[in-house]
Write a protein that holds these residues in place. Structure first.
Motif, PDB file in Angstrom:
ATOM      1  N   PRO A  20       1.326   7.185   4.104  1.00  0.00           N
ATOM      2  CA  PRO A  20       0.871   8.286   4.969  1.00  0.00           C
ATOM      3  C   PRO A  20       0.129   7.779   6.208  1.00  0.00           C
ATOM      4  N   ARG A  21      -0.465   6.591   6.121  1.00  0.00           N
ATOM      5  CA  ARG A  21      -1.154   6.028   7.279  1.00  0.00           C
ATOM      6  C   ARG A  21      -0.471   4.739   7.709  1.00  0.00           C
ATOM      7  N   ALA A  22      -0.665   4.357   8.969  1.00  0.00           N
ATOM      8  CA  ALA A  22      -0.058   3.126   9.477  1.00  0.00           C
ATOM      9  C   ALA A  22      -0.581   1.904   8.711  1.00  0.00           C
ATOM     10  N   MET A  23       0.290   0.939   8.449  1.00  0.00           N
ATOM     11  CA  MET A  23      -0.096  -0.285   7.730  1.00  0.00           C
ATOM     12  C   MET A  23       0.247  -1.500   8.575  1.00  0.00           C
ATOM     13  N   ARG A  24      -0.593  -2.515   8.504  1.00  0.00           N
ATOM     14  CA  ARG A  24      -0.285  -3.798   9.137  1.00  0.00           C
ATOM     15  C   ARG A  24       0.372  -4.699   8.099  1.00  0.00           C
ATOM     16  N   ALA A  25       1.245  -5.571   8.561  1.00  0.00           N
ATOM     17  CA  ALA A  25       1.815  -6.564   7.643  1.00  0.00           C
ATOM     18  C   ALA A  25       0.687  -7.470   7.166  1.00  0.00           C
ATOM     19  N   GLY A  26       0.655  -7.744   5.861  1.00  0.00           N
ATOM     20  CA  GLY A  26      -0.371  -8.621   5.310  1.00  0.00           C
ATOM     21  C   GLY A  26      -1.601  -7.883   4.829  1.00  0.00           C
ATOM     22  N   GLN A  27      -1.685  -6.584   5.096  1.00  0.00           N
ATOM     23  CA  GLN A  27      -2.859  -5.798   4.700  1.00  0.00           C
ATOM     24  C   GLN A  27      -2.907  -5.608   3.178  1.00  0.00           C
ATOM     25  N   GLN A  28      -4.127  -5.675   2.608  1.00  0.00           N
ATOM     26  CA  GLN A  28      -4.307  -5.400   1.176  1.00  0.00           C
ATOM     27  C   GLN A  28      -4.167  -3.897   0.953  1.00  0.00           C
ATOM     28  N   VAL A  29      -3.297  -3.512   0.038  1.00  0.00           N
ATOM     29  CA  VAL A  29      -3.069  -2.085  -0.179  1.00  0.00           C
ATOM     30  C   VAL A  29      -3.068  -1.760  -1.677  1.00  0.00           C
ATOM     31  N   GLN A  30      -3.011  -0.471  -1.980  1.00  0.00           N
ATOM     32  CA  GLN A  30      -2.854  -0.003  -3.349  1.00  0.00           C
ATOM     33  C   GLN A  30      -1.618   0.892  -3.400  1.00  0.00           C
ATOM     34  N   ILE A  31      -0.827   0.710  -4.448  1.00  0.00           N
ATOM     35  CA  ILE A  31       0.240   1.671  -4.695  1.00  0.00           C
ATOM     36  C   ILE A  31      -0.351   2.725  -5.608  1.00  0.00           C
ATOM     37  N   CYS A  80       6.849   1.560   3.546  1.00  0.00           N
ATOM     38  CA  CYS A  80       6.225   0.260   3.692  1.00  0.00           C
ATOM     39  C   CYS A  80       6.645  -0.571   2.472  1.00  0.00           C
ATOM     40  N   VAL A  81       6.980  -1.831   2.698  1.00  0.00           N
ATOM     41  CA  VAL A  81       7.355  -2.693   1.574  1.00  0.00           C
ATOM     42  C   VAL A  81       6.097  -3.389   1.080  1.00  0.00           C
ATOM     43  N   VAL A  82       5.849  -3.271  -0.227  1.00  0.00           N
ATOM     44  CA  VAL A  82       4.624  -3.824  -0.800  1.00  0.00           C
ATOM     45  C   VAL A  82       4.983  -4.877  -1.843  1.00  0.00           C
ATOM     46  N   ARG A  83       4.349  -6.046  -1.750  1.00  0.00           N
ATOM     47  CA  ARG A  83       4.551  -7.074  -2.767  1.00  0.00           C
ATOM     48  C   ARG A  83       3.417  -6.970  -3.792  1.00  0.00           C
ATOM     49  N   THR A  84       3.813  -6.930  -5.080  1.00  0.00           N
ATOM     50  CA  THR A  84       2.805  -6.884  -6.145  1.00  0.00           C
ATOM     51  C   THR A  84       3.048  -8.040  -7.100  1.00  0.00           C
ATOM     52  N   ASP A  85       2.189  -8.172  -8.092  1.00  0.00           N
ATOM     53  CA  ASP A  85       2.362  -9.201  -9.118  1.00  0.00           C
ATOM     54  C   ASP A  85       3.647  -9.000  -9.916  1.00  0.00           C
ATOM     55  N   PRO A 122      -1.535  11.324  -0.564  1.00  0.00           N
ATOM     56  CA  PRO A 122      -2.913  11.086  -0.121  1.00  0.00           C
ATOM     57  C   PRO A 122      -2.953   9.926   0.866  1.00  0.00           C
ATOM     58  N   ALA A 123      -3.789  10.072   1.903  1.00  0.00           N
ATOM     59  CA  ALA A 123      -3.792   9.067   2.955  1.00  0.00           C
ATOM     60  C   ALA A 123      -4.825   7.982   2.708  1.00  0.00           C
ATOM     61  N   SER A 124      -5.736   8.219   1.774  1.00  0.00           N
ATOM     62  CA  SER A 124      -6.746   7.189   1.521  1.00  0.00           C
ATOM     63  C   SER A 124      -7.021   7.119   0.028  1.00  0.00           C
ATOM     64  N   ARG A 125      -7.634   6.035  -0.369  1.00  0.00           N
ATOM     65  CA  ARG A 125      -7.971   5.858  -1.777  1.00  0.00           C
ATOM     66  C   ARG A 125      -8.917   6.969  -2.233  1.00  0.00           C
ATOM     67  N   PHE A 126      -9.836   7.387  -1.341  1.00  0.00           N
ATOM     68  CA  PHE A 126     -10.780   8.445  -1.714  1.00  0.00           C
ATOM     69  C   PHE A 126     -10.050   9.744  -2.038  1.00  0.00           C
ATOM     70  N   VAL A 127      -9.157  10.154  -1.147  1.00  0.00           N
ATOM     71  CA  VAL A 127      -8.413  11.405  -1.359  1.00  0.00           C
ATOM     72  C   VAL A 127      -7.597  11.294  -2.640  1.00  0.00           C
ATOM     73  N   SER A 156       2.550   6.473  -3.252  1.00  0.00           N
ATOM     74  CA  SER A 156       2.030   6.429  -1.887  1.00  0.00           C
ATOM     75  C   SER A 156       1.317   5.106  -1.714  1.00  0.00           C
ATOM     76  N   VAL A 157       1.412   4.553  -0.498  1.00  0.00           N
ATOM     77  CA  VAL A 157       0.708   3.314  -0.229  1.00  0.00           C
ATOM     78  C   VAL A 157      -0.571   3.658   0.545  1.00  0.00           C
ATOM     79  N   VAL A 158      -1.713   3.292  -0.036  1.00  0.00           N
ATOM     80  CA  VAL A 158      -2.989   3.573   0.647  1.00  0.00           C
ATOM     81  C   VAL A 158      -3.743   2.267   0.847  1.00  0.00           C
TER      82      VAL A 158
END
Lengths: 364, 274
Positions: free
Chosen positions: A270-281, A256-261, A227-232, A359-361
């Motif tokens: 699925p979509r382009a990400m910027r470094a530093g952007q808030q995301v959800q795994i 994309c490399v994601v840092r979590t707690d 899924p490309a977005s949290r909604f989907v 997926s990272v959204v």
């Protein structure tokens, strides 16, 4: 390469201050089965009405088989439409209902009789031509509606929630039947539905709509697994989320490399990400594992600690609801294959995630 | 008391009530019809002697002329009302437009006003506006259309609302032009509403006297007004015969419409039909 059967180019429709459809682009290829999927009020029915010609777009162009149709009234568009409540003509017999579109095309009587007979056979209603619609069951009525729409050999078949009035068992049978019919006739088809499982079963591609926009278009497996977005992600099936921050930027479709707690995870975006952007795994309940909290596994896994708070037994599988230590709630599915040991309610556990299964959204 | 007896009681009460309704509906008709055969010029019941004299009287031009006038008036009023009521009901049920509320009030208003008030009002309107010359048939026709319209708009509107959703869109998608959609789909589906409205209009016009009283003139008088003015001389057997004859027209109409178009289905729902 023939022209696509339906081409929507930046179409918009407002009702007063409400934007019902917001700059939609969409292509339906010849013979393709496309589903517009979304919650009520997302603009999917409005889109269908724009294609059928019952509404005029405020902006954008609609072409059918390469022909611009913005200015064509519905009766010139060559559409086969099937409605949720069938919309059969109650004062005509089944055969007269099916013959209506042919009569409008001034086809001669013998050919009409022959094609009506074929259409009745196609939807397995041979011999019921003289019945009135009121003498038929819901499933039979829907078949008549299908036959009536198909007999005119339309450029596009439009299905507006055609199965939602039927009970579950019949609905599941009709899904397969419509699918088989569509493949056999190779007719471009647009289905409007809010039923995600229906969409997953029948479609070549799904366009997920939300607030007048198309959030994502893709094959059912892409929509479900990437899924490309949290909604989907939330609208289709059950999805778990763990919040994090993108460490590196990523282009669409790459990892994309994601840092979590709980540590770092490398997962596809699925979509382009910027470094530093808030995301959800995002991950599915059936795509993660449970481990005892005391022996965390090392390696490619991200281990998310929590405590079991509930079991939901579903026969083929059991849902284990886990309250995360850092707040939040996840569901892990254990298949009932006899190999799984269920942790008890109250046990401390770890949810183990593999990057490829996530997926990272973007957040929000 | 057993459960069976308990369930029988309400039916007995219902049967008694229906019986009473029949007595009060049919009683006057039977008495009136019988009285018309009196030998003497007296409204005796049971009749004294037997004579067709009053029937001969009732069938004279003196009574047949206003009767014919009433039938003509009611037929025309029903036709015009239906022709006006159809587009009005269409507009009111299908579209939201400025002035819609006013139009609803106007088309239903005459139902709420006492007919007598409408009658006096119309009489004054015709006279003050200089259209007094319309009194008689034209004024009666206009007035009857006004009082019949609410029935017609209502029944057609109910027919339109009861129509299965989207059949018109389905027809359009199959290639039917708007005119064809109307003629082949809409009209057949609201047909019983339309005929119910027209029949109500006919009966309303045929039985009206409180408005007609003010708008008639000599030689242009419906049967109801003629009967009413004759009553000044007392109730004679002639009147009884006239009354029976005047009952025939609406009864024939109801029978025909019920036979061919089934208003009963429209009012009470078709049994399994569309």
């Amino acid at each position: 390469m023939p022209e696509p059967s339906v081409h929507l180019d930046g179409i918009s429709k407002n009702f007063g201050d409400t934007v019902a459809v917001d700059r939609i682009d969409l292509v339906v290829e010849h013979g393709e089965f496309l589903t517009l999927l979304g919650p009520s009020g997302c603009g999917k029915t409005t889109t269908l009405n724009l294609i059928a010609g019952f509404l005029a777009p405020d902006a954008g162009a609609i072409s059918l088989a390469g022909r611009p149709v913005n200015d064509l009234p519905p009766f010139r568009r060559d559409m086969g439409l099937v409605f949720q409540d069938y919309a059969l003509f109650p004062h005509m017999s089944v055969a007269q209902n099916i013959a209506f579109g042919l009569r409008m095309r001034r086809i001669d009587r013998r050919e009409i009789a022959q094609r009506v007979g074929e259409a009745l056979g196609l939807v397995q209603l041979a011999g019921l031509g003289e019945r009135r619609p009121t003498e038929l069951s819901g499933g039979q009525r829907q078949r008549v509606a299908l036959a009536r729409a198909l007999v005119i050999r339309p450029t596009v078949l439009l299905l507006d929630e055609p199965l939602s009035n039927l009970d579950l068992k019949l609905r599941e049978d009709m899904r397969l039947e419509i699918m088989a019919l569509q493949r056999k006739l190779a007719i471009a088809t647009i289905l409007v539905t809010h039923d995600q499982s229906e969409a997953l079963v029948v479609s070549d591609r799904i366009a997920v709509m939300n607030r007048g926009r198309i959030e994502q278009v893709g094959r059912p497996a892409e929509i479900y697994e990437r899924p490309a977005s949290r909604f989907v992600a939330e609208f289709i099936g059950t999805m778990n989320f763990v919040a994090g921050q993108a460490v590196s930027s990523a282009t669409a479709g790459h990892v994309c490399v994601v840092r979590t707690d709980y540590g770092q995870l490398t997962a596809p975006a699925p979509r382009a990400m910027r470094a530093g952007q808030q995301v959800q795994i995002a991950f599915r309940p059936e795509r993660c594992r449970l481990a005892a909290a005391t022996k965390p596994e090392a390696g490619a896994f991200l281990a998310v600690p929590g405590q079991v708070c509930q079991h939901v037994y579903l026969g083929t599988r059991t849902e284990v609801h886990v309250a995360l230590q850092a707040g939040g709630h996840c569901i892990v599915e254990l298949s009932n294959d006899g190999e799984q040991t269920l942790p008890a309610v109250g046990d401390d556990v770890c949810i183990l995630l593999k990057g490829q299964d996530c997926s990272v959204v973007p957040t929000g | 008391m057993t459960g069976r007896a308990m369930s029988r009681l309400p039916w007995a009460v219902l049967r008694g009530l229906v019986g009473l309704i029949y007595v009060f509906m049919l009683g006057p008709i039977i008495i009136t019809a019988t009285v018309s055969f009196n030998a003497a010029n007296q409204s005796r019941f049971p009749p004294v002697g037997l004579s067709l004299h009053w029937w001969a009287e009732a069938l004279s031009p003196r009574w047949l002329q206003p009767l014919g006038f009433s039938v003509k008036l009611a037929l025309l009023a029903a036709i015009i009302t239906t022709l006006l009521g159809l587009p009005l009901a269409f507009g009111l049920t299908r579209y939201r437009f400025p002035g819609r509320e006013v139009l609803i009030a106007l088309s239903l208003g005459p139902l709420a006003l006492p007919a007598l008030v409408t009658g006096i009002g119309l009489l004054q309107l015709f006279q003050i506006s200089g259209f007094g010359f319309l009194l008689g048939f034209p004024a009666l026709l206009i007035a009857h259309v006004i009082i019949c319209l609410p029935f017609c708009v209502r029944t057609v509107a109910i027919g339109l609302q009861a129509m299965p959703a989207k059949v018109e869109q389905a027809a359009a998608s199959l290639g039917a032009r708007p005119r064809t959609v109307f003629l082949e789909v809409t009209l057949p589906l609201i047909k019983s509403g339309l005929f119910a409205g027209a029949s109500f209009a006919f009966i309303q016009s045929f039985t009206d006297y409180s408005i007609s009283l003010f708008l008639s003139r000599a030689g242009m008088q419906p049967i109801s007004v003629t009967i009413l003015s004759f009553l000044d001389y007392g109730f004679a057997p002639t009147l009884a015969a006239v009354a029976v004859i005047s009952m025939v027209a609406p009864l024939v109409l109801i029978f025909l419409v019920q036979h061919f178009f089934r208003i009963g289905d429209f009012v009470y729902g078709a049994g399994g039909g569309a």
